[in-house]
Motif scaffolding. Structure first.
Motif, mmCIF file in Angstrom:
data_model
loop_
_atom_site.group_PDB
_atom_site.id
_atom_site.type_symbol
_atom_site.label_atom_id
_atom_site.label_comp_id
_atom_site.label_asym_id
_atom_site.label_seq_id
_atom_site.Cartn_x
_atom_site.Cartn_y
_atom_site.Cartn_z
ATOM 1 N N GLU A 250 0.811 -1.206 0.000
ATOM 2 C CA GLU A 250 0.000 0.000 0.000
ATOM 3 C C GLU A 250 0.857 1.275 0.000
ATOM 4 O O GLU A 250 0.564 2.231 -0.719
ATOM 5 N N TYR A 251 1.915 1.274 0.802
ATOM 6 C CA TYR A 251 2.742 2.482 0.907
ATOM 7 C C TYR A 251 3.315 2.875 -0.459
ATOM 8 O O TYR A 251 3.253 4.029 -0.871
ATOM 9 N N VAL A 252 3.862 1.865 -1.150
ATOM 10 C CA VAL A 252 4.470 2.149 -2.463
ATOM 11 C C VAL A 252 3.394 2.619 -3.451
ATOM 12 O O VAL A 252 3.588 3.607 -4.165
ATOM 13 N N ARG A 253 2.243 1.929 -3.452
ATOM 14 C CA ARG A 253 1.166 2.322 -4.382
ATOM 15 C C ARG A 253 0.703 3.753 -4.112
ATOM 16 O O ARG A 253 0.466 4.530 -5.029
ATOM 17 N N ASN A 254 0.588 4.110 -2.831
ATOM 18 C CA ASN A 254 0.112 5.448 -2.465
ATOM 19 C C ASN A 254 1.145 6.542 -2.729
ATOM 20 O O ASN A 254 0.831 7.723 -2.649
ATOM 21 N N HIS A 255 2.380 6.147 -2.960
ATOM 22 C CA HIS A 255 3.434 7.131 -3.193
ATOM 23 C C HIS A 255 4.092 6.923 -4.560
ATOM 24 O O HIS A 255 5.302 7.102 -4.703
ATOM 25 N N SER A 256 3.286 6.485 -5.531
ATOM 26 C CA SER A 256 3.812 6.272 -6.880
ATOM 27 C C SER A 256 2.907 6.948 -7.890
ATOM 28 O O SER A 256 1.707 7.057 -7.685
ATOM 29 N N TYR A 257 3.519 7.392 -9.002
ATOM 30 C CA TYR A 257 2.724 7.974 -10.086
ATOM 31 C C TYR A 257 2.260 6.896 -11.061
ATOM 32 O O TYR A 257 1.229 7.031 -11.688
ATOM 33 N N ASP A 258 3.065 5.847 -11.197
ATOM 34 C CA ASP A 258 2.724 4.776 -12.128
ATOM 35 C C ASP A 258 3.263 3.455 -11.562
ATOM 36 O O ASP A 258 4.297 2.952 -12.003
ATOM 37 N N PRO A 259 2.561 2.905 -10.540
ATOM 38 C CA PRO A 259 3.099 1.719 -9.854
ATOM 39 C C PRO A 259 3.269 0.511 -10.780
ATOM 40 O O PRO A 259 4.186 -0.288 -10.570
ATOM 41 N N ASP A 260 2.444 0.399 -11.828
ATOM 42 C CA ASP A 260 2.572 -0.767 -12.720
ATOM 43 C C ASP A 260 3.879 -0.731 -13.513
ATOM 44 O O ASP A 260 4.382 -1.763 -13.943
ATOM 45 N N ASN A 261 4.405 0.475 -13.703
ATOM 46 C CA ASN A 261 5.665 0.593 -14.447
ATOM 47 C C ASN A 261 6.836 1.010 -13.567
ATOM 48 O O ASN A 261 7.899 1.394 -14.068
ATOM 49 N N GLY A 262 6.634 0.937 -12.246
ATOM 50 C CA GLY A 262 7.746 1.191 -11.325
ATOM 51 C C GLY A 262 8.182 2.636 -11.214
ATOM 52 O O GLY A 262 9.334 2.910 -10.889
ATOM 53 N N VAL A 263 7.257 3.568 -11.493
ATOM 54 C CA VAL A 263 7.603 4.988 -11.385
ATOM 55 C C VAL A 263 7.077 5.544 -10.057
ATOM 56 O O VAL A 263 5.866 5.685 -9.871
ATOM 57 N N GLY A 264 7.975 5.795 -9.134
ATOM 58 C CA GLY A 264 7.588 6.357 -7.845
ATOM 59 C C GLY A 264 7.177 7.812 -7.998
ATOM 60 O O GLY A 264 7.385 8.430 -9.049
ATOM 61 N N GLY A 265 6.614 8.378 -6.938
ATOM 62 C CA GLY A 265 6.198 9.776 -6.974
ATOM 63 C C GLY A 265 7.338 10.711 -6.606
ATOM 64 O O GLY A 265 8.457 10.284 -6.315
ATOM 65 N N ILE A 266 7.028 12.004 -6.617
ATOM 66 C CA ILE A 266 8.033 13.028 -6.301
ATOM 67 C C ILE A 266 7.948 13.403 -4.811
ATOM 68 O O ILE A 266 6.860 13.644 -4.285
ATOM 69 N N PHE A 267 9.080 13.416 -4.173
ATOM 70 C CA PHE A 267 9.215 13.898 -2.792
ATOM 71 C C PHE A 267 10.119 15.125 -2.848
ATOM 72 O O PHE A 267 10.963 15.228 -3.735
ATOM 73 N N PHE A 268 9.962 16.014 -1.875
ATOM 74 C CA PHE A 268 10.876 17.165 -1.885
ATOM 75 C C PHE A 268 11.166 17.672 -0.483
ATOM 76 O O PHE A 268 10.401 17.432 0.454
ATOM 77 N N GLN A 269 12.269 18.367 -0.358
ATOM 78 C CA GLN A 269 12.623 19.105 0.859
ATOM 79 C C GLN A 269 12.833 20.549 0.433
ATOM 80 O O GLN A 269 13.594 20.820 -0.492
ATOM 81 N N ARG A 270 12.134 21.425 1.116
ATOM 82 C CA ARG A 270 12.166 22.830 0.721
ATOM 83 C C ARG A 270 12.347 23.655 1.991
ATOM 84 O O ARG A 270 11.555 23.492 2.918
ATOM 85 N N THR A 271 13.352 24.429 2.078
ATOM 86 C CA THR A 271 13.718 25.308 3.203
ATOM 87 C C THR A 271 14.110 24.587 4.510
ATOM 88 O O THR A 271 14.817 25.155 5.319
ATOM 89 N N ASN A 272 13.645 23.347 4.721
ATOM 90 C CA ASN A 272 14.071 22.636 5.934
ATOM 91 C C ASN A 272 14.119 21.129 5.687
ATOM 92 O O ASN A 272 13.930 20.680 4.567
ATOM 93 N N ASN A 273 14.363 20.359 6.746
ATOM 94 C CA ASN A 273 14.606 18.929 6.559
ATOM 95 C C ASN A 273 13.358 18.070 6.453
ATOM 96 O O ASN A 273 13.440 16.850 6.340
ATOM 97 N N GLN A 274 12.204 18.687 6.513
ATOM 98 C CA GLN A 274 10.970 17.916 6.401
ATOM 99 C C GLN A 274 10.810 17.397 4.967
ATOM 100 O O GLN A 274 11.001 18.159 4.009
ATOM 101 N N ILE A 275 10.464 16.112 4.844
ATOM 102 C CA ILE A 275 10.286 15.535 3.499
ATOM 103 C C ILE A 275 8.794 15.486 3.181
ATOM 104 O O ILE A 275 8.002 14.950 3.954
ATOM 105 N N HIS A 276 8.415 16.078 2.044
ATOM 106 C CA HIS A 276 7.011 16.120 1.638
ATOM 107 C C HIS A 276 6.800 15.265 0.404
ATOM 108 O O HIS A 276 7.672 15.207 -0.462
ATOM 109 N N TYR A 277 5.616 14.653 0.312
ATOM 110 C CA TYR A 277 5.241 13.937 -0.907
ATOM 111 C C TYR A 277 4.362 14.855 -1.737
ATOM 112 O O TYR A 277 3.519 15.565 -1.202
ATOM 113 N N LEU A 278 4.587 14.866 -3.051
ATOM 114 C CA LEU A 278 3.828 15.740 -3.944
ATOM 115 C C LEU A 278 2.977 14.885 -4.881
ATOM 116 O O LEU A 278 3.518 14.087 -5.663
#
Ligand SMILES: [Zn+2]
Length: 344
Positions: A250-278
């Motif tokens: 579930e975690y991978v599916r919820n954080h992927s743009y195209d789970p059937d083709n192995g394309v994970g989603g975008i994460f980012f860190q902006r101004t501090n160390n917190q990691i966000h999922y986009l």
């Protein structure tokens, strides 16, 4: 040397020429007719307009679509406008194209193609491995275009990281298996043993921790002057049967743009160390503040550190032929010199 298409590696069909550094970019930075001050072993002085490579018409047309999709995305970031997850995914595809394209170009300029047979071309490396992009800016950098991190033996052997300097922006791009997956909470391959020719080897995949953790790469965090972007890619694990596949969760599916083709989603860190999922359609402003110009050299040195970090942390030389291991150690040492590190 046989001519090959920069995209597919075959003899160019209906030959056409591809600008490895896209024309729109060299025109945007007013460098199209200028010399590319790239240090190569040949000291060849080449104008950006002549940095061309043979390509099939069909391949060139297909990749031309990526160019036209990328231009407004890169310009948005440079103009301080928000971009979506989907757009960042396209931008990272483009960096795969640029990184591998410049690598092939450098191998040819440095007359290395006979020594280091390019085992892959642009089309083989699009979205195949975890990706990283650091976005930084320095005050008052004039219009200009350059790339860095490419003229080293380590880069010739493993073109994993490159820098692209566009006006006052410095983009540091890297791609390799296991670069960000584990820290994004995804399953991750164990370290890859280095064998001759850096051939891909089946390695065990460890289950993910289903949560992000900082620091991700080289103990670096984000600041108001530095944005970090990450994307796990697991394309090569899509053929594992679902019941045994650690990515089938579930975690991978919820954080992927195209789970059937192995394309994970975008994460980012902006101004501090917190990691966000986009989410793919969510937008964010990733434009960093400009930092003092005196930091420029330090930023440029980072690409050599990053190349060493990947070689030392994502690969293992446990079963490597001693001669090859010694050769790689020498390349790592050279990179440390380029990175300005003090040697013992
Ligand atoms: Zn082709």
């Amino acid at each position: 040397m046989k001519k090959f298409c920069v995209f597919c590696g075959n003899p160019p069909e209906n030959k056409n020429m591809e600008h490895v550094i896209p024309q729109w970019l060299s025109k945007y930075t007013e460098r199209f007719n200028e010399e590319c001050h790239q240090k190569t072993v040949t000291d060849a002085k080449i104008r950006f307009r002549n940095l061309k490579f043979p390509a099939c018409t069909k391949c060139n047309d297909a990749f031309g679509k990526l160019e036209s999709a990328t231009k407004p995305i890169l310009l948005s970031i440079m103009e301080g406008k928000p971009v979506s997850g989907e757009q960042i995914n396209i931008l990272l595809d483009w960096f795969d194209k640029i990184r591998v394209g410049i690598w092939l170009l450098e191998l040819i300029l440095a007359k290395k193609v006979d020594e280091i047979n390019p085992g892959f071309h642009i089309a083989d490396r699009m979205g195949q491995k975890d990706r990283l992009l650091m976005v930084e800016r320095v005050e008052g950098n004039p219009k200009g275009l350059a790339y860095a991190g490419t003229g080293t033996e380590l880069f010739y052997n493993t073109p994993t990281a490159i820098q692209l300097i566009v006006n006052d922006f410095i983009f540091t791009n890297a791609s390799e298996h296991g670069l960000v997956s584990a820290r994004m909470g995804f399953p991750c391959r164990q370290k890859m043993p280095i064998r001759d020719g850096f051939q891909p080897i089946e390695v065990e995949v460890m289950p993910g921790r289903n949560k992000t953790s900082h620091p991700v790469v080289m103990s670096q965090g984000a600041t108001p002057f530095k944005t970090l972007i990450y994307q796990p890619i697991y394309r090569n694990c899509c053929n594992i049967p679902p019941e045994e596949n650690p990515y089938n969760c579930e975690y991978v599916r919820n954080h992927s743009y195209d789970p059937d083709n192995g394309v994970g989603g975008i994460f980012f860190q902006r101004t501090n160390n917190q990691i966000h999922y986009l989410d793919a359609h969510e937008t964010v402003n990733l434009t960093p503040k400009a930092q003092p110009k005196k930091n420029f050299d330090t930023i440029i040195r980072n690409v050599f550190k990053l190349q060493n970090y990947m070689m030392e942390n994502l690969y293992t030389m446990k079963d490597t032929d001693p001669k090859l291991a010694q050769y790689i150690q020498k390349q790592i040492l050279l990179n440390k010199i380029y990175a300005g590190e003090k040697l013992r």
